[in-house]
Design a protein around this motif. Structure first.
Motif, PDB file in Angstrom:
ATOM      1  N   ASN A   1       0.840  -1.199   0.000  1.00  0.00           N
ATOM      2  CA  ASN A   1       0.000   0.000   0.000  1.00  0.00           C
ATOM      3  C   ASN A   1       0.876   1.251   0.000  1.00  0.00           C
ATOM      4  N   LEU A   2       0.741   2.087  -1.022  1.00  0.00           N
ATOM      5  CA  LEU A   2       1.601   3.264  -1.165  1.00  0.00           C
ATOM      6  C   LEU A   2       1.415   4.299  -0.055  1.00  0.00           C
ATOM      7  N   LYS A   3       0.314   4.180   0.706  1.00  0.00           N
ATOM      8  CA  LYS A   3       0.093   5.119   1.817  1.00  0.00           C
ATOM      9  C   LYS A   3       0.961   4.787   3.029  1.00  0.00           C
ATOM     10  N   ASP A   4       1.552   3.598   3.015  1.00  0.00           N
ATOM     11  CA  ASP A   4       2.377   3.177   4.154  1.00  0.00           C
ATOM     12  C   ASP A   4       3.809   3.688   4.026  1.00  0.00           C
ATOM     13  N   ILE A   5       3.948   4.997   3.981  1.00  0.00           N
ATOM     14  CA  ILE A   5       5.277   5.603   3.945  1.00  0.00           C
ATOM     15  C   ILE A   5       5.278   6.777   4.913  1.00  0.00           C
ATOM     16  N   THR A   6       6.384   6.988   5.593  1.00  0.00           N
ATOM     17  CA  THR A   6       6.424   8.034   6.609  1.00  0.00           C
ATOM     18  C   THR A   6       6.678   9.400   5.986  1.00  0.00           C
ATOM     19  N   LEU A   7       6.285  10.436   6.716  1.00  0.00           N
ATOM     20  CA  LEU A   7       6.533  11.805   6.270  1.00  0.00           C
ATOM     21  C   LEU A   7       8.038  12.063   6.178  1.00  0.00           C
ATOM     22  N   ARG A   8       8.778  11.489   7.112  1.00  0.00           N
ATOM     23  CA  ARG A   8      10.233  11.679   7.099  1.00  0.00           C
ATOM     24  C   ARG A   8      10.857  11.025   5.867  1.00  0.00           C
ATOM     25  N   ALA A   9      10.366   9.837   5.513  1.00  0.00           N
ATOM     26  CA  ALA A   9      10.884   9.153   4.328  1.00  0.00           C
ATOM     27  C   ALA A   9      10.663  10.002   3.076  1.00  0.00           C
ATOM     28  N   LEU A  10       9.479  10.569   2.939  1.00  0.00           N
ATOM     29  CA  LEU A  10       9.179  11.420   1.788  1.00  0.00           C
ATOM     30  C   LEU A  10      10.076  12.658   1.776  1.00  0.00           C
ATOM     31  N   ASP A  11      10.300  13.236   2.948  1.00  0.00           N
ATOM     32  CA  ASP A  11      11.143  14.426   3.053  1.00  0.00           C
ATOM     33  C   ASP A  11      12.574  14.123   2.602  1.00  0.00           C
ATOM     34  N   ILE A  12      13.116  12.995   3.054  1.00  0.00           N
ATOM     35  CA  ILE A  12      14.484  12.614   2.686  1.00  0.00           C
ATOM     36  C   ILE A  12      14.584  12.356   1.192  1.00  0.00           C
ATOM     37  N   LEU A  13      13.618  11.647   0.637  1.00  0.00           N
ATOM     38  CA  LEU A  13      13.648  11.354  -0.794  1.00  0.00           C
ATOM     39  C   LEU A  13      13.600  12.636  -1.624  1.00  0.00           C
ATOM     40  N   LYS A  14      12.815  13.603  -1.183  1.00  0.00           N
ATOM     41  CA  LYS A  14      12.703  14.876  -1.912  1.00  0.00           C
ATOM     42  C   LYS A  14      13.984  15.695  -1.833  1.00  0.00           C
ATOM     43  N   ARG A  15      14.785  15.467  -0.789  1.00  0.00           N
ATOM     44  CA  ARG A  15      16.019  16.227  -0.608  1.00  0.00           C
ATOM     45  C   ARG A  15      17.245  15.507  -1.168  1.00  0.00           C
ATOM     46  N   SER A  16      17.072  14.295  -1.624  1.00  0.00           N
ATOM     47  CA  SER A  16      18.204  13.494  -2.074  1.00  0.00           C
ATOM     48  C   SER A  16      18.746  13.973  -3.421  1.00  0.00           C
ATOM     49  N   ASN A  17      20.057  14.005  -3.520  1.00  0.00           N
ATOM     50  CA  ASN A  17      20.692  14.318  -4.801  1.00  0.00           C
ATOM     51  C   ASN A  17      20.619  13.124  -5.749  1.00  0.00           C
ATOM     52  N   LEU A  18      20.544  11.932  -5.160  1.00  0.00           N
ATOM     53  CA  LEU A  18      20.460  10.714  -5.949  1.00  0.00           C
ATOM     54  C   LEU A  18      19.684   9.659  -5.161  1.00  0.00           C
ATOM     55  N   ILE A  19      18.778   8.968  -5.851  1.00  0.00           N
ATOM     56  CA  ILE A  19      18.017   7.871  -5.236  1.00  0.00           C
ATOM     57  C   ILE A  19      18.414   6.580  -5.935  1.00  0.00           C
ATOM     58  N   LEU A  20      18.992   5.661  -5.184  1.00  0.00           N
ATOM     59  CA  LEU A  20      19.381   4.361  -5.721  1.00  0.00           C
ATOM     60  C   LEU A  20      18.201   3.402  -5.549  1.00  0.00           C
ATOM     61  N   CYS A  21      17.746   2.815  -6.649  1.00  0.00           N
ATOM     62  CA  CYS A  21      16.552   1.962  -6.633  1.00  0.00           C
ATOM     63  C   CYS A  21      16.912   0.539  -7.037  1.00  0.00           C
ATOM     64  N   GLU A  22      16.362  -0.426  -6.321  1.00  0.00           N
ATOM     65  CA  GLU A  22      16.569  -1.823  -6.706  1.00  0.00           C
ATOM     66  C   GLU A  22      16.085  -2.043  -8.136  1.00  0.00           C
ATOM     67  N   ASP A  23      14.924  -1.486  -8.456  1.00  0.00           N
ATOM     68  CA  ASP A  23      14.379  -1.522  -9.813  1.00  0.00           C
ATOM     69  C   ASP A  23      13.686  -0.182 -10.050  1.00  0.00           C
ATOM     70  N   THR A  24      14.234   0.636 -10.926  1.00  0.00           N
ATOM     71  CA  THR A  24      13.684   1.978 -11.149  1.00  0.00           C
ATOM     72  C   THR A  24      12.244   1.930 -11.653  1.00  0.00           C
ATOM     73  N   ARG A  25      11.893   0.855 -12.360  1.00  0.00           N
ATOM     74  CA  ARG A  25      10.518   0.741 -12.882  1.00  0.00           C
ATOM     75  C   ARG A  25       9.519   0.568 -11.744  1.00  0.00           C
ATOM     76  N   VAL A  26       9.910  -0.181 -10.713  1.00  0.00           N
ATOM     77  CA  VAL A  26       9.041  -0.382  -9.550  1.00  0.00           C
ATOM     78  C   VAL A  26       8.977   0.894  -8.714  1.00  0.00           C
ATOM     79  N   SER A  27      10.134   1.481  -8.446  1.00  0.00           N
ATOM     80  CA  SER A  27      10.196   2.673  -7.590  1.00  0.00           C
ATOM     81  C   SER A  27       9.528   3.874  -8.241  1.00  0.00           C
TER      82      SER A  27
END
Length: 226
Positions: free
Chosen positions: A23-49
């Protein structure tokens, strides 16, 4: 006059960001904040992420980072981190490095004195244990081995554990290997969680000897608790 501390600033380093297991709603506010501030996001599979990032309007740079290219990408990612950048690592679902890629990068960052920061969140292991009603003590094994011989060796070791046992397996594989499970744990209680938090989430409970695998949907990922 003393400068005011920027409360919105975050330290550079590697962030292990937990993402929803369904469920995509199961993510924390802090997690979203960090992802938005990241210079690079490493994804196991970019298509899934991409589904998650698109849903929360996160357009930061992404690169694939999985077990087949982890060694090749280590030096490049470490150089980015040494340059004072913020890098996030996410897996397809759940907490990075837990039966997912990332351990090599974490170890390298520790060796290079680069900060490694956990951003906790969803975990199929904890979610399953929380509803099991079993002992609070548990052993997490990860994914079962492929061959029957290796599985039997694993189950032989499990028999001596005086705690709950948690492992991952595909639903299709569990159907095929259930007779082996019965031979070792016929009298034990079992909890089978399929497609946790997703639309077709199903929970099976009972004794191993009483579970009817003919009624078990052979699709999806499964977390088993014994």
């Amino acid at each position: 006059m003393a400068l005011k501390e920027d409360k919105n600033k975050i330290s550079d380093g590697l962030y292990l960001v937990s993402t929803p297991i369904g469920n995509l709603k199961d993510i924390t506010l802090r997690a979203l904040d960090i992802l938005k501030r990241s210079n690079l996001i490493l994804c196991e599979d970019t298509r899934v992420s991409k589904k998650l990032l698109f849903n929360y309007k996160i357009e930061n740079k992404t690169n694939s980072y999985h077990k087949f290219n982890e060694k090749k990408n280590l030096d490049r990612v470490v150089e980015i981190l040494k340059d004072g950048k913020i890098v996030s690592l996410i897996s397809d679902a759940g907490t990075p490095t837990i039966s997912d890629p990332g351990n090599l990068l974490v170890k390298r960052c520790i060796e290079e004195n680069i900060s490694v920061i956990p951003i906790p969140g969803p975990s199929a292991v904890i979610a399953s244990m929380s509803i099991s009603g079993f002992s609070n003590k548990f052993y997490f094994h990860g994914f079962l081995s492929e061959s029957d011989g290796s599985i039997k060796k694993e189950f032989e070791i499990f028999k001596s554990f005086n705690c709950a046992i948690v492992f991952f397996v595909s639903a299709k594989k569990l159907n095929k290997k259930f007779e082996i499970l019965k031979n070792f744990f016929s009298d034990r209680e079992i909890l089978i969680c399929r497609e946790l938090t997703k639309l077709h989430e199903t929970i099976y409970r009972g004794k191993v000897s009483e579970i009817n695998m003919l009624k078990f949907n052979p699709k999806g990922e499964v977390t088993v608790v014994l």
